[in-house]
Design an enzyme around this catalytic site. Structure first.
Site: not given
Ligand code: GAR
Length: 199
Positions: A15, A88, A90, A107, A177
């Site tokens: 998160g 994660l 769909l 992503h 991000e």
């Molecule tokens: C992030 O890097 C996001 O891009 C990725 O999961 C991570 C979550 O980190 N998402 C995916 O891989 C979706 N296919 P966070 O929970 O620390 O924000």
């Protein structure tokens, strides 16, 4: 007409993006993070929601795919946009229909490469490093019924150095991000409001 735009963030893990987005919009008078929604009861994102003073909602697989539990919750909370931040599963049809072009995912790679089922989090970075790629990045896109295939809104790149491994690449990606995701969300909402007012 309500003036505020209400956002629900969906997440399944740590998160950190969710927290960054919440902090970015904290003082924004017209965009509010109303709730954080998760399919993992013990995910750290739930703890973050608590610390941020934002309500959270948990649902299980059958509630998500075989009931209107989540949709009803979103409607009760007058949610306008859904942000997937490390979510994660769909997204089911009932949500796609109710939120056309209003569900946004991030992503951690340059789609269409390194996307699809099973390509999430560290799996993505491990595959990118294993293929000796020279660059990677982030893709922010609208969500459709397939994994990582909706229309791209924004991409940003980073270089991969010879010394990088999956861990260090993950850190670079996270920085991208945090820098871009909140701003892109804000831009999408502003554009949406602008286009609506033009009609
Ligand atoms: C992030 O890097 C996001 O891009 C990725 O999961 C991570 C979550 O980190 N998402 C995916 O891989 C979706 N296919 P966070 O929970 O620390 O924000």
């Amino acid at each position: 007409m309500k003036k505020e735009t209400h956002i629900a963030i969906f997440g399944s893990g740590n998160g950190t993006n969710a927290q960054r987005i919440c902090e970015y919009f904290k003082e924004n008078p017209s965009i509010k993070i109303s709730t954080i929604i998760t399919n993992k009861k013990d995910a750290y994102i739930v703890e973050r929601a608590k610390n941020l003073g934002i309500p959270s909602h948990y649902f299980n697989r059958s509630q998500f795919y075989s009931s209107n539990n989540v949709l009803s919750y979103l409607k009760e909370n007058e949610i306008d946009f859904i942000i997937l931040a490390g979510f994660l599963w769909l997204v089911p049809q009932n949500l796609l229909e109710s939120y056309p072009n209003k569900i946004i995912n991030i992503h951690p790679a340059l789609l269409p490469n390194y996307g699809g089922k099973g390509m999430y989090g560290m799996h993505v970075h491990e595959a990118v490093i294993a293929n000796h790629e020279k660059e990677s990045g982030i893709t922010i896109h609208f969500v459709d019924e397939n994994y990582d295939e909706g229309k791209t809104i924004f991409q940003a790149k980073c270089q991969i150095d010879a010394s990088d491994d999956a861990e260090s690449l993950a850190q670079k990606i996270h920085l991208l991000e945090y820098e871009h995701f909140p701003k892109v969300i804000e831009d999408v909402i502003i554009n949406y409001k602008h286009n609506k007012n033009d009609k």
